[in-house]
Scaffold this active site. Structure first.
Site, PDB file in Angstrom:
ATOM      1  CB  SER A  79      35.133  38.359  46.756  1.00 46.32           C
ATOM      2  OG  SER A  79      35.442  38.441  48.126  1.00 46.32           O
ATOM      3  CG  ASP A  89      28.289  38.235  50.575  1.00 49.94           C
ATOM      4  OD1 ASP A  89      29.085  37.641  51.331  1.00 49.94           O
ATOM      5  OD2 ASP A  89      28.656  38.971  49.637  1.00 49.94           O
ATOM      6  CG  HIS A 126      31.496  35.960  49.655  1.00 48.92           C
ATOM      7  ND1 HIS A 126      31.232  37.314  49.590  1.00 48.92           N
ATOM      8  CD2 HIS A 126      32.804  35.818  49.312  1.00 48.92           C
ATOM      9  CE1 HIS A 126      32.338  37.959  49.244  1.00 48.92           C
ATOM     10  NE2 HIS A 126      33.297  37.072  49.061  1.00 48.92           N
TER      11      HIS A 126
END
EC number: 3.1.2.-
Length: 251
Positions: A126, A193, A221
């Site tokens: 991320s 995501d 995610h």
């Protein structure tokens, strides 16, 4: 007080190490759990060394409810309204500079205590994958002399922004060739995501097609969870790892 450094190290086994960079609203301890399947699969090849972001934060995307009560949580970049001092808003360059300190300390502490296991790659998730990309780009621009030569990277569900792209383009003086990072990479993208489009854009903008292996999996995610996706992730990493070893890139 800074958080204790977390590693997965087995004394007496000289290996290579991977620098692990967690996402926003997360921590080294949580990231260790999030990538546990990858760690188990690669335990005979690599140590895992975890950096911790510099700023306290609320829990990030996907952290709750699974990691409820596992704080404190940290983020790599302060929001504009949190970082204003005397009405001065930090630039992207200021915020990039702020992440360098904790990563540099993690790298240097590891290198001093474990010289037999050099850091040769990155695993990042991320916002951490954006940090990894920024660090790799800075290194390629001739900066960060302390940063190890990275021969491989796994970038998971990268959070990418126009602001970061514009910053790197300015650093490259609008030379698109200098935007390209010449490191073999495995990119893991969750098809559901919220950051998927940004993840794809980052690959297209900053990584050579012949060096960037993209695996899209059924998920949001998060690191892949389905056994078939985990197996494919490990297989792709091992194939990339063997390719890098054959090229002589590892010291």
């Amino acid at each position: 007080m800074s958080p204790a450094r977390i590693t997965d190290f087995s004394p007496g086994k000289p290996r290579k190490a991977l620098l692990c960079i967690h996402g926003a609203g997360c921590s080294a301890a949580i990231f260790r759990v999030q990538i546990s399947k990858l760690r188990v699969a690669l335990k005979n090849e690599f140590e895992f060394v975890y950096a911790t972001a510099p700023f306290s934060s609320s829990p990030g995307p996907g952290v709750l409810p699974v990691f409820q009560g596992m704080g404190p949580y940290y983020t790599w970049f302060q929001k504009h309204h949190d970082a204003v001092t005397n009405t001065t808003t930090p630039t992207v360059g200021d915020r990039v500079a702020a992440v360098i300190g904790p990563v540099q300390k993690t790298v240097q502490d590891w290198s001093i205590t474990n010289p037999q296991a050099p850091i040769v790659g990155i695993v990042a998730f991320s916002e951490g994958a954006l940090v990894a990309t920024l660090l790799l780009h800075q290194q390629q621009m001739g900066k960060l002399p302390w940063f190890p030569k990275m021969s491989i990277a796994v970038l998971i569900c990268c959070f990418y922004s126009d602001e970061a792209r514009d910053y790197m383009r300015a650093e490259a003086q609008d030379d698109d060739d200098k935007l390209i990072i010449n490191v073999p990479t495995l990119h893991l993208h969750g098809r559901q995501d919220f950051a998927l489009q940004g993840s794809r854009q980052m690959v297209e903008t900053h990584y050579l097609p012949q060096n960037a292996d993209v695996l899209e999996f059924q998920g949001k995610h998060n690191f892949p969870n389905r056994p078939s996706d985990v197996q494919e992730t490990v297989k792709r990493f091992q194939q990339l790892y063997q390719k890098v070893k054959m090229s002589g890139s590892f010291v």
